[in-house]
Write a protein that holds these residues in place. Structure first.
Motif, PDB file in Angstrom:
ATOM      1  N   HIS A  50       0.893  10.536   5.989  1.00 46.95           N
ATOM      2  CA  HIS A  50       0.514  10.586   7.401  1.00 46.95           C
ATOM      3  C   HIS A  50      -0.888  11.126   7.671  1.00 46.95           C
ATOM      4  CE1 HIS A  50       4.984  10.666   7.393  1.00 46.95           C
ATOM      5  NE2 HIS A  50       4.775   9.718   8.280  1.00 46.95           N
ATOM      6  N   CYS A  87      -0.895  16.639   6.044  1.00 44.87           N
ATOM      7  CA  CYS A  87      -1.043  16.977   7.458  1.00 44.87           C
ATOM      8  C   CYS A  87       0.296  17.543   7.934  1.00 44.87           C
ATOM      9  CB  CYS A  87      -1.463  15.757   8.272  1.00 44.87           C
ATOM     10  SG  CYS A  87      -0.237  14.451   8.299  1.00 44.87           S
ATOM     11  N   GLU A  88       0.365  17.935   9.182  1.00 44.95           N
ATOM     12  CA  GLU A  88       1.579  18.582   9.691  1.00 44.95           C
ATOM     13  C   GLU A  88       2.825  17.721   9.526  1.00 44.95           C
ATOM     14  OE1 GLU A  88       1.371  20.619  13.452  1.00 44.95           O
ATOM     15  OE2 GLU A  88      -0.766  20.976  13.158  1.00 44.95           O
ATOM     16  N   GLU A  89       2.690  16.415   9.684  1.00 42.96           N
ATOM     17  CA  GLU A  89       3.845  15.525   9.538  1.00 42.96           C
ATOM     18  C   GLU A  89       4.396  15.517   8.115  1.00 42.96           C
ATOM     19  OE1 GLU A  89       1.031  14.616  11.029  1.00 42.96           O
ATOM     20  OE2 GLU A  89       1.525  13.898  13.028  1.00 42.96           O
ATOM     21  N   ASP A  90       3.597  15.957   7.174  1.00 41.18           N
ATOM     22  CA  ASP A  90       4.000  15.973   5.764  1.00 41.18           C
ATOM     23  C   ASP A  90       4.299  17.387   5.271  1.00 41.18           C
ATOM     24  OD1 ASP A  90       3.531  13.106   5.215  1.00 41.18           O
ATOM     25  OD2 ASP A  90       1.451  13.625   5.647  1.00 41.18           O
ATOM     26  N   MET A  91       4.644  18.272   6.177  1.00 39.77           N
ATOM     27  CA  MET A  91       4.804  19.683   5.839  1.00 39.77           C
ATOM     28  C   MET A  91       5.839  19.927   4.741  1.00 39.77           C
ATOM     29  SD  MET A  91       3.813  22.704   6.068  1.00 39.77           S
ATOM     30  CE  MET A  91       2.717  22.651   7.445  1.00 39.77           C
ATOM     31  N   GLU A  92       6.973  19.255   4.789  1.00 41.41           N
ATOM     32  CA  GLU A  92       8.005  19.490   3.773  1.00 41.41           C
ATOM     33  C   GLU A  92       7.493  19.170   2.372  1.00 41.41           C
ATOM     34  OE1 GLU A  92      11.969  18.011   4.475  1.00 41.41           O
ATOM     35  OE2 GLU A  92      11.699  18.253   6.644  1.00 41.41           O
ATOM     36  N   GLY A 106      -5.654  20.156   3.869  1.00 38.47           N
ATOM     37  CA  GLY A 106      -5.707  19.074   4.840  1.00 38.47           C
ATOM     38  C   GLY A 106      -6.882  18.154   4.545  1.00 38.47           C
ATOM     39  N   PHE A 126      -3.493  24.398   2.953  1.00 36.80           N
ATOM     40  CA  PHE A 126      -2.926  23.774   4.142  1.00 36.80           C
ATOM     41  C   PHE A 126      -1.614  24.414   4.585  1.00 36.80           C
ATOM     42  CE2 PHE A 126      -0.043  20.662   6.009  1.00 36.80           C
ATOM     43  CZ  PHE A 126      -0.740  20.379   7.164  1.00 36.80           C
ATOM     44  N   ALA A 127      -0.638  24.439   3.728  1.00 38.47           N
ATOM     45  CA  ALA A 127       0.683  24.935   4.115  1.00 38.47           C
ATOM     46  C   ALA A 127       0.666  26.435   4.390  1.00 38.47           C
ATOM     47  CB  ALA A 127       1.713  24.605   3.040  1.00 38.47           C
ATOM     48  N   SER A 129      -1.920  28.031   5.715  1.00 39.05           N
ATOM     49  CA  SER A 129      -2.685  28.298   6.931  1.00 39.05           C
ATOM     50  C   SER A 129      -1.900  28.025   8.206  1.00 39.05           C
ATOM     51  CB  SER A 129      -3.984  27.487   6.929  1.00 39.05           C
ATOM     52  OG  SER A 129      -3.710  26.106   7.008  1.00 39.05           O
ATOM     53  N   LEU A 130      -0.753  27.367   8.108  1.00 46.98           N
ATOM     54  CA  LEU A 130       0.045  27.088   9.316  1.00 46.98           C
ATOM     55  C   LEU A 130       1.038  28.184   9.595  1.00 46.98           C
ATOM     56  CD1 LEU A 130       0.708  23.282   9.024  1.00 46.98           C
ATOM     57  CD2 LEU A 130      -0.865  24.453  10.524  1.00 46.98           C
TER      58      LEU A 130
END
Length: 130
Positions: A50, A87-92, A106, A126-127, A129-130
């Protein structure tokens, strides 16, 4: 291929570029010319589905920078030499990669590294930093 002395005067000095990428354009061009396709040489890069720019575009960019594209984070052999772009949609999936010790960032991180011609592994992952 070295920068020919005649090219140097034509490389833009862009303050916005310097502020955004913390690097000058001339330095990035010199680094890229000195070692073409070397930025991601030896790295395996997995691009989540995504991300933006689209996976196909990032694949071309990574390949041009010398990286090896892998399709699934599950086939990671050396986490320290693997980068997962998400990206956020691919968080898992990003969290799974992170747990395996894979560098997870990201697409903004990737594009910034490409523009500077320097990998910034000090940046927040990425993961995380959220």
């Amino acid at each position: 291929m070295a920068i020919i002395k005649y090219e140097v005067p034509f490389i833009l000095e862009d303050e916005d570029y310097v502020l955004k990428y913390r690097s000058d354009l001339k330095g990035a061009v010199i680094r890229a010319r000195a070692s073409p396709r070397a930025l991601l040489e030896g790295y395996h890069v997995c691009i989540a589905h995504h991300v933006h720019p689209p996976q196909r575009t990032l694949t071309e960019i990574v390949t041009a920078a010398g990286g090896n594209i892998i399709r699934e984070a599950d086939i990671v052999k050396d986490p320290s030499r693997t980068i997962f772009i998400a990206c956020e949609e691919d968080m898992e999936v990003a969290l799974v990669a992170l747990r395996k010790g894979v560098w997870t960032f990201g697409s903004e991180w990737l594009m910034s590294c490409i523009m500077r011609q320097e990998l910034d592994f000090e940046a927040p992952q990425f993961a995380v930093s959220l």
